[in-house]
Design a protein around this motif. Structure first.
Motif, PDB file in Angstrom:
ATOM      1  N   THR A 252      -0.259 -10.207   9.493  1.00 36.87           N
ATOM      2  CA  THR A 252      -0.035  -9.775   8.117  1.00 36.87           C
ATOM      3  C   THR A 252       1.381  -9.265   7.914  1.00 36.87           C
ATOM      4  OG1 THR A 252      -2.357  -9.055   8.121  1.00 36.87           O
ATOM      5  CG2 THR A 252      -1.006  -8.245   6.328  1.00 36.87           C
ATOM      6  N   ASN A 253       1.874  -9.401   6.668  1.00 35.73           N
ATOM      7  CA  ASN A 253       3.107  -8.749   6.236  1.00 35.73           C
ATOM      8  C   ASN A 253       2.713  -7.478   5.482  1.00 35.73           C
ATOM      9  OD1 ASN A 253       4.968 -10.841   7.043  1.00 35.73           O
ATOM     10  ND2 ASN A 253       4.253 -12.030   5.303  1.00 35.73           N
ATOM     11  N   TYR A 254       3.297  -6.334   5.831  1.00 34.89           N
ATOM     12  CA  TYR A 254       3.002  -5.055   5.178  1.00 34.89           C
ATOM     13  C   TYR A 254       4.238  -4.537   4.475  1.00 34.89           C
ATOM     14  CZ  TYR A 254      -1.331  -4.521   7.851  1.00 34.89           C
ATOM     15  OH  TYR A 254      -2.582  -4.696   8.386  1.00 34.89           O
ATOM     16  N   CYS A 255       4.056  -4.042   3.241  1.00 39.50           N
ATOM     17  CA  CYS A 255       5.079  -3.274   2.526  1.00 39.50           C
ATOM     18  C   CYS A 255       4.422  -1.948   2.181  1.00 39.50           C
ATOM     19  CB  CYS A 255       5.544  -3.982   1.265  1.00 39.50           C
ATOM     20  SG  CYS A 255       6.653  -5.345   1.626  1.00 39.50           S
ATOM     21  N   VAL A 256       4.867  -0.890   2.841  1.00 37.82           N
ATOM     22  CA  VAL A 256       4.236   0.418   2.719  1.00 37.82           C
ATOM     23  C   VAL A 256       5.179   1.365   2.003  1.00 37.82           C
ATOM     24  CG1 VAL A 256       3.249   2.361   3.987  1.00 37.82           C
ATOM     25  CG2 VAL A 256       2.952   0.038   4.852  1.00 37.82           C
ATOM     26  N   THR A 257       4.737   1.880   0.856  1.00 39.47           N
ATOM     27  CA  THR A 257       5.449   2.956   0.183  1.00 39.47           C
ATOM     28  C   THR A 257       4.939   4.231   0.816  1.00 39.47           C
ATOM     29  OG1 THR A 257       5.526   1.663  -1.845  1.00 39.47           O
ATOM     30  CG2 THR A 257       5.941   4.036  -2.035  1.00 39.47           C
ATOM     31  N   MET A 258       5.849   4.990   1.389  1.00 43.32           N
ATOM     32  CA  MET A 258       5.425   6.144   2.177  1.00 43.32           C
ATOM     33  C   MET A 258       5.129   7.345   1.300  1.00 43.32           C
ATOM     34  SD  MET A 258       7.584   5.784   5.642  1.00 43.32           S
ATOM     35  CE  MET A 258       9.096   5.031   5.113  1.00 43.32           C
TER      36      MET A 258
ATOM     37  N   ALA B 272       7.991  -7.658  13.836  1.00 39.05           N
ATOM     38  CA  ALA B 272       9.314  -7.484  13.234  1.00 39.05           C
ATOM     39  C   ALA B 272       9.267  -6.366  12.201  1.00 39.05           C
ATOM     40  CB  ALA B 272       9.783  -8.769  12.568  1.00 39.05           C
ATOM     41  N   VAL B 273      10.354  -5.609  12.117  1.00 35.64           N
ATOM     42  CA  VAL B 273      10.525  -4.609  11.061  1.00 35.64           C
ATOM     43  C   VAL B 273      11.643  -5.142  10.174  1.00 35.64           C
ATOM     44  CG1 VAL B 273      11.111  -2.227  10.516  1.00 35.64           C
ATOM     45  CG2 VAL B 273       9.810  -2.731  12.586  1.00 35.64           C
ATOM     46  N   HIS B 274      11.328  -5.385   8.893  1.00 33.62           N
ATOM     47  CA  HIS B 274      12.285  -6.017   7.991  1.00 33.62           C
ATOM     48  C   HIS B 274      13.079  -5.013   7.168  1.00 33.62           C
ATOM     49  CE1 HIS B 274      10.748  -9.939   9.041  1.00 33.62           C
ATOM     50  NE2 HIS B 274       9.513  -9.497   8.837  1.00 33.62           N
ATOM     51  N   THR B 275      12.432  -3.968   6.671  1.00 26.79           N
ATOM     52  CA  THR B 275      13.087  -2.948   5.856  1.00 26.79           C
ATOM     53  C   THR B 275      12.523  -1.599   6.249  1.00 26.79           C
ATOM     54  OG1 THR B 275      13.181  -4.487   3.993  1.00 26.79           O
ATOM     55  CG2 THR B 275      13.526  -2.164   3.487  1.00 26.79           C
ATOM     56  N   GLN B 276      13.402  -0.614   6.412  1.00 25.41           N
ATOM     57  CA  GLN B 276      12.920   0.728   6.733  1.00 25.41           C
ATOM     58  C   GLN B 276      13.860   1.742   6.093  1.00 25.41           C
ATOM     59  OE1 GLN B 276      12.159   1.357  10.879  1.00 25.41           O
ATOM     60  NE2 GLN B 276      10.870   3.118  10.458  1.00 25.41           N
TER      61      GLN B 276
ATOM     62  N   LYS C 255      10.240   3.573   1.956  1.00 24.35           N
ATOM     63  CA  LYS C 255       9.493   2.334   2.099  1.00 24.35           C
ATOM     64  C   LYS C 255       9.757   1.697   3.460  1.00 24.35           C
ATOM     65  CE  LYS C 255       9.075  -2.088  -0.305  1.00 24.35           C
ATOM     66  NZ  LYS C 255       9.556  -2.860  -1.456  1.00 24.35           N
ATOM     67  N   VAL C 256       8.746   1.046   3.989  1.00 24.96           N
ATOM     68  CA  VAL C 256       8.911   0.263   5.219  1.00 24.96           C
ATOM     69  C   VAL C 256       8.163  -1.062   5.044  1.00 24.96           C
ATOM     70  CG1 VAL C 256       6.967   1.347   6.418  1.00 24.96           C
ATOM     71  CG2 VAL C 256       8.757   0.254   7.739  1.00 24.96           C
ATOM     72  N   CYS C 257       8.839  -2.149   5.382  1.00 24.60           N
ATOM     73  CA  CYS C 257       8.227  -3.474   5.345  1.00 24.60           C
ATOM     74  C   CYS C 257       8.291  -4.039   6.756  1.00 24.60           C
ATOM     75  CB  CYS C 257       8.952  -4.395   4.374  1.00 24.60           C
ATOM     76  SG  CYS C 257       8.829  -3.859   2.657  1.00 24.60           S
TER      77      CYS C 257
ATOM     78  N   MET D 113       0.827  -1.207   0.000  1.00 24.52           N
ATOM     79  CA  MET D 113       0.000   0.000   0.000  1.00 24.52           C
ATOM     80  C   MET D 113       0.859   1.254   0.000  1.00 24.52           C
ATOM     81  SD  MET D 113      -1.183  -0.015   4.053  1.00 24.52           S
ATOM     82  CE  MET D 113      -2.759   0.489   3.637  1.00 24.52           C
ATOM     83  N   GLN D 114       0.242   2.370  -0.410  1.00 27.12           N
ATOM     84  CA  GLN D 114       0.834   3.697  -0.256  1.00 27.12           C
ATOM     85  C   GLN D 114       0.150   4.330   0.929  1.00 27.12           C
ATOM     86  OE1 GLN D 114       0.304   5.779  -3.990  1.00 27.12           O
ATOM     87  NE2 GLN D 114       2.473   5.509  -4.406  1.00 27.12           N
TER      88      GLN D 114
END
Length: 79
Positions: A56-62, A40-44, A48-50, A10-11
């Motif tokens: 749920t797994n979230y991948c957020v384009t900020m 868990a925070v995988h990528t920040q 973007k933050v995943c 999501m954005q």
């Protein structure tokens, strides 16, 4: 990320820092979204933050705040 969990891309605007043990608070499409607890925070990065929650797994384009560019203007001290 846990492959058994649903993945949401999501954005959104991240309204509070994402931290393990807390819920993520996001704004997308005029709605405020509260997730379940972050496990868990995988990528920040700045763009973007995943992260992974209990469900749920979230991948957020900020999306930047609309007036974020205005903050880059130099500020002068008032006399």
């Amino acid at each position: 990320m846990n492959p058994d969990k649903r993945v949401v891309h999501m954005q959104a605007v991240v309204l509070a820092p994402i931290a393990v043990g807390n819920r993520a608070i996001l704004s997308s499409g005029g709605r405020v979204i509260l997730t379940s607890k972050v496990v868990a925070v995988h990528t920040q990065t700045d763009e973007k933050v995943c992260f992974e929650t209990l469900n749920t797994n979230y991948c957020v384009t900020m999306v930047p705040f609309p007036l974020a560019g205005a903050a880059a203007l130099p500020m002068y001290a008032a006399a």
